[in-house]
Design a protein around this motif. Structure first.
Motif, PDB file in Angstrom:
ATOM      1  N   HIS A 167      15.141   6.081   1.229  1.00 48.84           N
ATOM      2  CA  HIS A 167      14.324   7.184   0.737  1.00 48.84           C
ATOM      3  C   HIS A 167      14.334   7.249  -0.788  1.00 48.84           C
ATOM      4  O   HIS A 167      14.232   8.329  -1.367  1.00 48.84           O
ATOM      5  N   PHE A 168      14.427   6.100  -1.428  1.00 50.02           N
ATOM      6  CA  PHE A 168      14.462   6.054  -2.886  1.00 50.02           C
ATOM      7  C   PHE A 168      13.194   6.666  -3.496  1.00 50.02           C
ATOM      8  O   PHE A 168      13.241   7.311  -4.547  1.00 50.02           O
ATOM      9  N   VAL A 169      12.047   6.477  -2.847  1.00 56.15           N
ATOM     10  CA  VAL A 169      10.799   7.041  -3.353  1.00 56.15           C
ATOM     11  C   VAL A 169      10.879   8.568  -3.363  1.00 56.15           C
ATOM     12  O   VAL A 169      10.424   9.223  -4.301  1.00 56.15           O
ATOM     13  N   HIS A 170      11.480   9.162  -2.331  1.00 58.40           N
ATOM     14  CA  HIS A 170      11.658  10.612  -2.291  1.00 58.40           C
ATOM     15  C   HIS A 170      12.529  11.081  -3.458  1.00 58.40           C
ATOM     16  O   HIS A 170      12.214  12.062  -4.138  1.00 58.40           O
ATOM     17  N   LEU A 171      13.637  10.368  -3.663  1.00 64.45           N
ATOM     18  CA  LEU A 171      14.548  10.729  -4.747  1.00 64.45           C
ATOM     19  C   LEU A 171      13.852  10.611  -6.107  1.00 64.45           C
ATOM     20  O   LEU A 171      14.072  11.426  -7.002  1.00 64.45           O
ATOM     21  N   SER A 172      12.992   9.597  -6.233  1.00 67.53           N
ATOM     22  CA  SER A 172      12.280   9.387  -7.495  1.00 67.53           C
ATOM     23  C   SER A 172      11.273  10.504  -7.753  1.00 67.53           C
ATOM     24  O   SER A 172      11.093  10.938  -8.894  1.00 67.53           O
ATOM     25  N   ALA A 173      10.608  10.967  -6.696  1.00 69.03           N
ATOM     26  CA  ALA A 173       9.629  12.048  -6.849  1.00 69.03           C
ATOM     27  C   ALA A 173      10.292  13.296  -7.435  1.00 69.03           C
ATOM     28  O   ALA A 173       9.727  13.972  -8.295  1.00 69.03           O
ATOM     29  N   ILE A 174      11.503  13.583  -6.977  1.00 73.77           N
ATOM     30  CA  ILE A 174      12.218  14.756  -7.473  1.00 73.77           C
ATOM     31  C   ILE A 174      12.749  14.504  -8.885  1.00 73.77           C
ATOM     32  O   ILE A 174      12.600  15.343  -9.778  1.00 73.77           O
TER      33      ILE A 174
ATOM     34  N   ASN B 229       2.577  10.450  -4.080  1.00 77.66           N
ATOM     35  CA  ASN B 229       1.453   9.784  -3.414  1.00 77.66           C
ATOM     36  C   ASN B 229       1.928   8.668  -2.493  1.00 77.66           C
ATOM     37  O   ASN B 229       1.367   8.452  -1.414  1.00 77.66           O
ATOM     38  N   LYS B 230       2.974   7.959  -2.913  1.00 80.65           N
ATOM     39  CA  LYS B 230       3.518   6.902  -2.063  1.00 80.65           C
ATOM     40  C   LYS B 230       4.084   7.481  -0.769  1.00 80.65           C
ATOM     41  O   LYS B 230       3.931   6.901   0.311  1.00 80.65           O
ATOM     42  N   VAL B 231       4.739   8.624  -0.871  1.00 81.03           N
ATOM     43  CA  VAL B 231       5.256   9.274   0.335  1.00 81.03           C
ATOM     44  C   VAL B 231       4.101   9.690   1.243  1.00 81.03           C
ATOM     45  O   VAL B 231       4.133   9.467   2.458  1.00 81.03           O
ATOM     46  N   LEU B 232       3.072  10.289   0.652  1.00 81.03           N
ATOM     47  CA  LEU B 232       1.934  10.753   1.442  1.00 81.03           C
ATOM     48  C   LEU B 232       1.235   9.601   2.151  1.00 81.03           C
ATOM     49  O   LEU B 232       0.837   9.723   3.316  1.00 81.03           O
ATOM     50  N   VAL B 233       1.087   8.479   1.463  1.00 83.49           N
ATOM     51  CA  VAL B 233       0.401   7.329   2.060  1.00 83.49           C
ATOM     52  C   VAL B 233       1.292   6.616   3.080  1.00 83.49           C
ATOM     53  O   VAL B 233       0.852   6.276   4.179  1.00 83.49           O
ATOM     54  N   SER B 234       2.553   6.424   2.730  1.00 83.57           N
ATOM     55  CA  SER B 234       3.459   5.647   3.595  1.00 83.57           C
ATOM     56  C   SER B 234       3.737   6.333   4.924  1.00 83.57           C
ATOM     57  O   SER B 234       3.916   5.675   5.950  1.00 83.57           O
ATOM     58  N   TYR B 235       3.793   7.669   4.913  1.00 87.18           N
ATOM     59  CA  TYR B 235       4.184   8.390   6.125  1.00 87.18           C
ATOM     60  C   TYR B 235       3.017   9.121   6.788  1.00 87.18           C
ATOM     61  O   TYR B 235       3.234   9.910   7.711  1.00 87.18           O
ATOM     62  N   LYS B 236       1.808   8.850   6.319  1.00 82.00           N
ATOM     63  CA  LYS B 236       0.642   9.549   6.864  1.00 82.00           C
ATOM     64  C   LYS B 236       0.513   9.372   8.365  1.00 82.00           C
ATOM     65  O   LYS B 236       0.218  10.316   9.104  1.00 82.00           O
ATOM     66  N   GLU B 237       0.746   8.160   8.827  1.00 78.16           N
ATOM     67  CA  GLU B 237       0.619   7.865  10.254  1.00 78.16           C
ATOM     68  C   GLU B 237       1.973   7.755  10.949  1.00 78.16           C
ATOM     69  O   GLU B 237       2.031   7.512  12.152  1.00 78.16           O
ATOM     70  N   LYS B 238       3.072   7.912  10.208  1.00 83.09           N
ATOM     71  CA  LYS B 238       4.406   7.711  10.773  1.00 83.09           C
ATOM     72  C   LYS B 238       5.118   9.010  11.113  1.00 83.09           C
ATOM     73  O   LYS B 238       5.520   9.228  12.254  1.00 83.09           O
ATOM     74  N   ASP B 239       5.295   9.849  10.117  1.00 81.39           N
ATOM     75  CA  ASP B 239       6.100  11.052  10.301  1.00 81.39           C
ATOM     76  C   ASP B 239       5.558  12.162   9.403  1.00 81.39           C
ATOM     77  O   ASP B 239       5.670  12.111   8.179  1.00 81.39           O
ATOM     78  N   LYS B 240       4.979  13.177  10.025  1.00 83.27           N
ATOM     79  CA  LYS B 240       4.353  14.261   9.288  1.00 83.27           C
ATOM     80  C   LYS B 240       5.365  15.065   8.482  1.00 83.27           C
ATOM     81  O   LYS B 240       5.020  15.706   7.480  1.00 83.27           O
TER      82      LYS B 240
END
Length: 429
Positions: free
Chosen positions: A91-98, A130-141
């Motif tokens: 979840h490095f992208v999540h950590l980076s967003a914050i 945006n990466k989180v929104l795109v990566s998990y759009k179809e995986k996990d809401k």
């Protein structure tokens, strides 16, 4: 709660309506995201305490102000350090967003436009959200809702500032001394967030004054003139728009531009870490390399990814098919790669050269200055997505095999069509 000002009560409403949603979704995701959100919760509690103090006291002198802001400053540094220490986490992208946007809490030191400053922090983190929104759009809401919740908090913070602190933090001209408020306990309420932990050992010791974390407030500690004539700094002085400033907490002086007051999110000046070139699980970690012109990854595999971080004046060759490549905070860096399954990303870097020898579906360029990309005949269908970047040139082979350079437009023209806005690139002459 009756002794709290309207501005503090409004801040509590903001936390209840937006931040608690982010904390709840972080707990649902769990792991490092949950840990990170707990740290954010503490930072916001420190900010609430500071706002309570400001609502009850007259504006203090600079040394007192530094002490009032220090808990928030230290907590922001810990939030950003947590991200840097967990670059291999899933979840490095999540950590980076914050981490990219948590400096928004530094609005309390910005005058006369703290609201737009928060908007700049939102923009700084948008690449990752945006990466989180795109990566998990179809995986996990849950993850997409998490990203929206954090952005909702930041936009809500901007609206709150616009209403109660339009031209800068509002103090109480009829209040008492800030030290008196602090000694009585700055916050009597705030049950929305968990109480912050005690400061680390030695936090208030005299010996800790030399800690590099104090550099975050070095600009405040320069005398009584620091708060006079402050105004919004230019783009080249903002760390998220100018990667060269990220290795230092000091903004270069200019005779006609006032320096920004202590940026809570400024990167701490750190000694360069030892170089790394190793495979950790399925990720190649290439970090802190300098002047290495013969870096080679042999027999790369399709399920592997490559992360390049803080490398300078180096050349990397990747042989084989890999899932993805990310180049972050690097300078004068060249890379040659074969086939890519998903994407090659370049972030926060300068003077980058890249050559695709095989198939590459997507290349993204975000906050990069001077970028050259050479595409082979097998990579001509590549999509190049760029944002906040300059000096992008893409070379493709002609019929004789020679490369022809094509600059990518940096200017956009937007016009009203009657139904909506239409935006087109402006070609340079």
């Amino acid at each position: 709660m009756s002794d709290l000002s309207q501005s503090v009560l409004a801040f509590d409403d903001l936390l209840a309506n937006t931040l608690n949603n982010y904390l709840s979704l972080s707990a649902k995701i769990g792991g490092h995201v949950k840990t990170h959100s707990d740290m954010v919760s503490v930072a916001v509690r420190y900010q609430r305490d500071f706002l309570v103090t400001a609502s009850k006291s007259i504006k203090p002198d600079d040394s007192t102000l530094i002490n009032l802001l220090k808990p928030t400053s230290v907590q922001i540094s810990q939030i950003q350090d947590f991200r840097e220490k967990n670059r291999t986490n899933e979840h490095f992208v999540h950590l980076s967003a914050i981490s990219e946007s948590i400096p928004a809490l530094g609005w309390v030191t910005v005058s006369p436009t703290p609201g737009p400053y928060v908007k700049e922090m939102v923009d700084a983190s948008q690449f990752y959200t945006n990466k989180v929104l795109v990566s998990y759009k179809e995986k996990d809401k849950t993850h997409t809702e998490w990203a929206k919740a954090w952005l909702s908090f930041l936009t809500g913070l901007q609206a709150y500032i616009k209403q109660y602190h339009t031209t800068g933090l509002t103090w109480n001209p009829r209040g008492v001394k800030a030290t008196a408020v602090q000694s009585n306990g700055s916050s009597a309420g705030g049950p929305l967030l968990p109480p912050p932990p005690p400061p680390p050992a030695g936090f208030f010791d005299e010996s800790s004054k030399d800690d590099d974390r104090s550099a975050l407030f070095a600009q405040l500690n320069v005398g009584t003139d620091v708060t006079r004539g402050l105004r919004k700094v230019s783009a080249e002085q903002q760390t998220h728009k100018n990667p060269t400033l990220r290795t230092t907490s000091v903004v270069p002086d200019k005779p006609t531009i006032a320096a920004k007051p202590a940026n809570l999110g400024a990167q701490r000046q750190q000694a360069r870490m030892p170089p790394k070139f190793e495979l950790e699980g399925k990720k190649w970690m290439i970090e802190n390399q300098i002047g290495q012109k013969n870096l080679i990854i042999e027999n790369a595999e399709m399920n592997q990814s490559i992360n390049v971080y803080k490398c300078e004046d180096c050349v990397l060759q990747v042989k084989g098919k890999v899932n993805s490549i990310t180049v972050d905070l690097s300078k004068k860096f060249s890379i040659v790669f074969d086939n890519i399954v998903s994407v090659v990303e370049f972030i926060n870097s300068q003077k980058i050269q890249a050559q695709a020898m095989g198939v590459v579906p997507t290349v993204t360029v975000d906050k990069v200055d001077n970028f050259e990309l050479y595409l082979g005949k097998d990579s001509l269908k590549c999509e190049i997505i760029s944002s906040k970047s300059s000096g992008i040139n893409i070379s493709v082979p002609n019929s004789s095999g020679d490369y022809v350079e094509h600059p990518i437009p940096e200017q956009l023209k937007t016009v009203w069509t009657g139904k909506g806005f239409k935006t087109d690139a402006v070609e340079s002459a």
